[in-house]
Design a protein around this motif. Structure first.
Motif, PDB file in Angstrom:
ATOM      1  N   LEU A 109     -11.286   2.416   1.534  1.00 39.59           N
ATOM      2  CA  LEU A 109     -10.098   2.035   2.310  1.00 39.59           C
ATOM      3  C   LEU A 109      -9.716   0.578   2.025  1.00 39.59           C
TER       4      LEU A 109
ATOM      5  N   LEU B  56      -6.229  -0.672   0.447  1.00 39.83           N
ATOM      6  CA  LEU B  56      -5.345  -1.621   1.137  1.00 39.83           C
ATOM      7  C   LEU B  56      -4.979  -2.794   0.229  1.00 39.83           C
ATOM      8  N   LYS B  57      -5.959  -3.224  -0.568  1.00 42.54           N
ATOM      9  CA  LYS B  57      -5.691  -4.343  -1.479  1.00 42.54           C
ATOM     10  C   LYS B  57      -4.661  -3.949  -2.534  1.00 42.54           C
TER      11      LYS B  57
ATOM     12  N   VAL C 280      -5.428   5.245   2.436  1.00 40.76           N
ATOM     13  CA  VAL C 280      -4.653   4.740   3.576  1.00 40.76           C
ATOM     14  C   VAL C 280      -3.906   5.902   4.243  1.00 40.76           C
TER      15      VAL C 280
ATOM     16  N   PHE D  75      -6.354   8.197   6.005  1.00 39.64           N
ATOM     17  CA  PHE D  75      -6.955   7.528   7.169  1.00 39.64           C
ATOM     18  C   PHE D  75      -6.004   7.602   8.370  1.00 39.64           C
TER      19      PHE D  75
END
Lengths: 197, 215
Positions: free
Chosen positions: A24, A28-29, A79, A82
């Motif tokens: 995750l 996100l990065k 993402v 999630f």
């Protein structure tokens, strides 16, 4: 396909959740602002797919579309899935907030695996129908495999359940493969730029 | 801390404690508090719980053959958590979850994706129902056939494209308003006594579990 809270041991939950968290963080990065809208669409699609039941004989199957999400998003699948899992856990009661890491690993890792498999030169040269069928089939195959393995190694009592889950879900893999094939053929015809081949 | 974020914390702590500790009678206390708060919807909450039990029963049955006591415990544990969370979020529309995540300091990108996803879910469900109605009007009946699977594939493809277009329009509007990767929420609900009492009851449960473990 979701593991509910209270099913797994503390150790299994923590170990698998840490791996999912790493995925995750990486996702996100790599997620840029332009990709937020497509990630939201995939998240919503994953959520909505759980309401849509596809008939198979006397039973009904609901799709998870992991392969499709994988080839559309790559690492951002972490993402999208999630968020969808969190909403499913809180609004629908599927899975749970503690086992969300485990469910994320079970569902997002196959998406990323399909993303990389799909990019292999040999796979790209396959016939479209076969290629798209494999996208849907392998996404579900890996998810069911991870689900069964996690259950198997979590508690001795889940041994039979894990074998049975895998066998029962072979049908789901095939149906998912067929529906994903038609979905991707439709997308290729109507919105070809979406599929980065 | 606002109402929504404490609600998420309550859900997480309760699920965590019940998941990993021996079953205690005190676990029922937070559920009673939530059910009293949501007393108008008790029937709906239990109906949802029964539907969700179909998924759990399969696993419980397998464990039952090997260890009936474990099976019973598994059934109790999963149902306690489910009942608590279903009751706690029964009236939620989803936007409160996005606000709660924002206040808890989750990554702005996660909050944005959550917010956009919730608004898209409504639109996707509407589109799917409309398509289903028009298919019904044309005499389509879903069965185990390639034609049915092709129809479902096309429906998914269609609602996916519609959602992308809607999402893209929304993105352009947001960009025009200066959106980068963060959504700023204007409304935020103050903590009320229900959330505080619920939190205290969960702390009491946690305290009892720790006391039992140490004692």
């Amino acid at each position: 396909m979701h593991i509910s809270d209270g099913v797994l041991t503390f150790e299994a939950t923590i170990v698998v959740s840490v791996v999912a968290l790493l995925g995750l963080i990486k996702a996100l990065k790599e997620l840029d602002n332009e990709a937020i809208s497509l990630t939201s669409v995939a998240s919503a699609l994953f959520f909505v797919a759980s309401f849509i039941h596809i008939p198979f004989g006397v039973a009904q199957i609901h799709l998870i579309l992991l392969g499709v999400i994988g080839i559309l998003l790559g690492w951002s699948s972490f993402v999208a899935i999630f968020v969808a899992l969190l909403l499913q856990a809180l609004l629908l009661g599927y899975g749970g907030v503690v086992s969300i890491g485990v469910n994320l690993f079970i569902m997002a890792t196959p998406s990323v695996m399909v993303y990389y498999l799909y990019r292999i030169h040999y796979v790209q040269r396959l016939n479209d129908r076969l290629k798209y069928f494999l996208v849907g089939f392998s996404g579900t195959f890996f998810a069911v495999l991870f689900l069964s393995l996690i259950l198997y190694f979590s508690k001795e009592e889940y041994g039979y359940a894990s074998y049975t889950l895998f066998l029962v879900n072979i049908v789901t893999m095939v149906v998912e493969g067929i529906v994903s094939m038609f979905l991707l053929l439709f997308l290729k015809k109507v919105y070809p730029t979406l599929l980065k081949e | 801390m606002n109402k929504e974020s404490l609600r998420l914390i309550n859900a997480f702590f309760y699920s965590f404690v019940v998941s990993f500790s021996p079953i205690e009678t005190l676990f029922v206390l937070p559920i009673v508090i939530v059910l009293l708060h949501e007393k108008e919807f008790v029937w709906g909450i239990f109906k949802k719980l029964i539907v969700l039990n179909f998924f759990i029963i399969v696993l419980v049955v397998f464990v039952l053959f090997q260890d009936p006591l474990q099976a019973m415990e598994l059934f109790m544990r999963t149902n306690l958590i489910l009942l608590f969370n279903i009751a706690l979020f029964y009236q939620s529309q989803g936007y409160d979850i996005a606000r709660g995540l924002d206040r808890l300091g989750f990554a702005p990108k996660i909050v944005s994706v959550t917010y956009f996803a919730i608004s898209l879910i409504d639109a996707l469900m509407r589109d799917f129902k409309e398509t289903q109605k028009s298919l019904k009007a044309r005499g389509f009946r879903a069965n185990t056939s390639l034609f049915s699977y092709q129809t479902y594939g096309n429906i998914f493809g269609m609602i996916c494209i519609k959602a992308i277009k809607k999402s893209h329009d929304r993105e352009l509007t947001m960009q025009a308003r200066g959106f980068e990767d963060r959504i700023f929420f204007l409304t935020s609900n103050q903590l009320d006594s229900f959330e505080k009492i619920l939190f205290l009851s969960i702390v009491a449960v946690l305290g009892k579990v720790i006391y039992e473990l140490l004692g």
